[in-house]
Design an enzyme around this catalytic site. Structure first.
Site, PDB file in Angstrom:
ATOM      1  N   LYS A 239      47.133  70.327  -6.673  1.00 17.59           N
ATOM      2  CA  LYS A 239      45.876  70.992  -7.023  1.00 17.59           C
ATOM      3  C   LYS A 239      45.364  70.465  -8.362  1.00 17.59           C
ATOM      4  CE  LYS A 239      46.671  75.546  -4.893  1.00 17.59           C
ATOM      5  NZ  LYS A 239      45.516  75.536  -3.987  1.00 17.59           N
ATOM      6  N   ARG A 313      50.369  78.543   5.737  1.00 17.13           N
ATOM      7  CA  ARG A 313      50.418  78.595   7.203  1.00 17.13           C
ATOM      8  C   ARG A 313      51.750  78.074   7.725  1.00 17.13           C
ATOM      9  NH1 ARG A 313      44.943  75.281   7.582  1.00 17.13           N
ATOM     10  NH2 ARG A 313      44.620  76.571   5.743  1.00 17.13           N
TER      11      ARG A 313
HETATM   12  N1  BES Z   1      47.123  79.463  -2.096  1.00 12.40           N
HETATM   13  C1  BES Z   1      46.026  78.691  -1.640  1.00 12.40           C
HETATM   14  C2  BES Z   1      44.798  79.537  -1.304  1.00 12.40           C
HETATM   15  C3  BES Z   1      44.130  80.232  -2.466  1.00 12.40           C
HETATM   16  C4  BES Z   1      43.150  79.593  -3.194  1.00 12.40           C
HETATM   17  C5  BES Z   1      44.459  81.528  -2.760  1.00 12.40           C
HETATM   18  C6  BES Z   1      42.531  80.254  -4.234  1.00 12.40           C
HETATM   19  C7  BES Z   1      43.837  82.196  -3.804  1.00 12.40           C
HETATM   20  C8  BES Z   1      42.880  81.553  -4.541  1.00 12.40           C
HETATM   21  C9  BES Z   1      46.393  77.923  -0.369  1.00 12.40           C
HETATM   22  O1  BES Z   1      47.721  77.582  -0.226  1.00 12.40           O
HETATM   23  C10 BES Z   1      45.613  76.656  -0.388  1.00 12.40           C
HETATM   24  O2  BES Z   1      45.763  75.911  -1.296  1.00 12.40           O
HETATM   25  N2  BES Z   1      44.789  76.467   0.616  1.00 12.40           N
HETATM   26  C11 BES Z   1      43.982  75.293   0.706  1.00 12.40           C
HETATM   27  C12 BES Z   1      43.859  74.950   2.156  1.00 12.40           C
HETATM   28  C13 BES Z   1      43.250  73.618   2.393  1.00 12.40           C
HETATM   29  C14 BES Z   1      44.144  72.508   1.900  1.00 12.40           C
HETATM   30  C15 BES Z   1      43.003  73.491   3.880  1.00 12.40           C
HETATM   31  C16 BES Z   1      42.626  75.605   0.095  1.00 12.40           C
HETATM   32  O3  BES Z   1      42.153  76.722   0.207  1.00 12.40           O
HETATM   33  O4  BES Z   1      42.050  74.716  -0.540  1.00 12.40           O
HETATM   34 ZN    ZN Z   2      48.244  75.736  -1.177  1.00  8.96          ZN
END
Ligand code: BES
Ligand code: ZN
Ligand code: ZN
Length: 462
Positions: A239, A313
């Site tokens: 990230k 997931r």
């Molecule tokens: N933990 C994150 C989702 C999240 C983002 C929760 C902001 C709370 C606040 C999750 O694991 C994630 O990173 N999801 C990705 C999915 C994508 C790669 C398809 C996302 O939301 O960018």
């Molecule tokens: Zn994630």
């Protein structure tokens, strides 16, 4: 921190109490003090709904609910109260009183041990009609205490909370309640073929865990599955710096299902509940899962991991598979699954997707306890985009930005039978609150959906 006692009003309505010393008239149930009136009463501080005025026994909060629910109103009072106070409120029934008390107990700041003396203990003397003075509110108090404990857990930074630590915390919170707790370590996860949880945990020196909590109240069976990423760096699909802040909250789903089963066991509901907390730390390292790796989930399906940041997931896939094996009456999973949930619904609403009765049940339960939940569809074309050339499915569609919350739900649907009553709650928006407190939600972890799930169990138990 918040302690409550009840005192009987000499008259039928608490509002008929006269604080003549304070120089104001009996307050009607729909009393909504104007600023001028409050000033005239000598109120020290004012807000739309609460005034703190000197009364015969010290401070008195004179209150008008001003359109708020009693629960939210109690929360406002808790935030306004700086010292021990007597509280006079428009409460006529036991149910109303319990809602007000719930607000008082849930509305305060969450304790933290990292900052000294942030919280003053406050005790409330709630003046109620005489017939309510013996109301037993011990269960309300206990469950609110559990919710605050869960908020504290969710607020813990990742240097203080990792998968095994969270497993131990779950055990200790369940102590004394009729809940069996099993903790699966990495060897057991291997033996049980939990390839999703293992693949997410592989990059961390702090190995993954699965916590299985079982409560046997008899009757129908509800399986709860929670995402428990104690920190989500994104893994090798790292990230960006700003996106990583707040990822200590990524275990909120697992803490929510823990909170729910604690509450259900405290109430002794006639229902069977199994809660699966799927715990891992998502880190990049030489041992981490690489984009393109293919893994095998508990139910035998293979997944091409194209983005290691879509890790929730993967751990839920194992948890849902385990839940499905027991053929429960309902499966409900809770997760901070997608940033897309926040884009779609903002920071206060959780999203629900799924099939069968569970969706309606969660919506009705949430509405009954005033938690914000909104149904989203499960469009089939958002499943097709997850087709993979070399595995049963991929965890993301690279480059796709449309309907991310529903794509996440479609992935999960592969691990639940079509006929099963299943609801997926994406709490990425409301799991934590960066803004000012609202309703019973303080800053930081909200504990949202715990009360909804307890309510749901109550409905299923009936
Ligand atoms: N933990 C994150 C989702 C999240 C983002 C929760 C902001 C709370 C606040 C999750 O694991 C994630 O990173 N999801 C990705 C999915 C994508 C790669 C398809 C996302 O939301 O960018
Ligand atoms: Zn994630
Ligand atoms: Zn995550």
């Amino acid at each position: 921190m918040t302690s409550i006692s009840l005192a009987a009003s000499p008259s039928k309505s608490a509002f008929a109490l006269r604080y003549s010393d304070a120089g104001f008239d009996p307050v009607a149930a729909d009393f909504a003090p104007s600023k001028d009136a409050l000033t005239a009463y000598g109120a020290k501080t004012t807000s739309a709904t609460v005034a703190r005025v000197p009364g015969p026994k010290g401070n008195v909060l004179v209150v008008g609910s001003n359109g708020l629910s009693l629960r939210d109103f109690g929360a406002v009072v808790r935030r306004e109260a700086l010292t021990d106070v007597s509280l006079v409120a428009a409460v006529e029934t036991e149910a109303q009183l319990l809602q007000l008390l719930e607000g008082l107990l849930l509305g305060g700041k969450t304790p933290t041990r990292f900052k000294k003396a942030t919280l003053d203990p406050v005790s409330f003397e709630v003046v109620v009609p005489a017939n309510l003075v013996t109301t037993d509110f011990s269960r309300t108090e206990k469950i609110a205490g559990q919710i605050v404990a869960i908020r504290e857990l969710i607020n813990l930074p990742a240097n203080e909370l990792w998968p095994d630590k969270l497993a131990q915390e779950a055990k200790s919170l369940a102590t004394g309640l009729p809940i069996d707790v099993e903790v699966w370590d990495e060897n057991r996860l291997e033996a049980e073929r939990c390839g999703g949880i293992l693949s997410v945990g592989k990059g961390s020196v702090r190995p993954p865990r699965l916590v299985k909590l079982s409560y046997h109240g008899g009757g129908k069976h509800i399986a709860l599955v929670g995402k428990g990423i104690t920190f989500d760096t994104g893994g090798l699909s790292l990230k960006p710096a700003e996106g990583m802040v707040g990822m200590k909250y990524d275990m909120a789903g697992s803490a929510t299902v823990l909170g729910a089963i604690l509450g259900i066991a405290t109430l002794g509901l006639k229902v069977n509940v199994t809660a699966y907390m799927c715990l891992a730390e998502n880190m990049p390292s030489g041992s981490a899962t690489r984009p393109g790796d293919v893994i095998t989930i508990r139910n035998g399906k293979t997944v091409e991991v194209l983005n290691t940041d879509a890790e929730g997931r993967l751990v839920l896939a194992d948890g849902l598979s385990l839940a499905q094996e027991t053929n429960p009456d309902h499966i409900i999973d809770v997760a901070t699954l997608t940033g897309a949930a926040r884009i779609a619904l903002g920071d206060r609403y959780a999203g629900v997707m799924g099939h069968g009765d569970a969706v309606k049940l969660t919506l009705e339960s949430a509405s009954a306890v005033d938690e914000l939940l909104w149904e989203m569809p499960l469009p089939p074309e958002l499943r097709t985009i997850l087709d993979s050339e070399i595995a049963d499915l991929a965890n993301v569609k690279i480059g796709n930005r449309a309907g991310g919350m529903m794509v996440g739900a479609q992935f999960l649907a592969d691990f639940v039978n079509k006929e099963t009553s299943w609801a997926h709650l994406d709490i990425a928006g409301p799991a934590n609150n960066d803004a000012a407190p609202y309703g019973v939600i303080p800053k930081g972890a909200s504990g949202i959906m715990i009360r909804s799930l307890i309510e749901l169990a109550q409905r299923v138990a009936q």
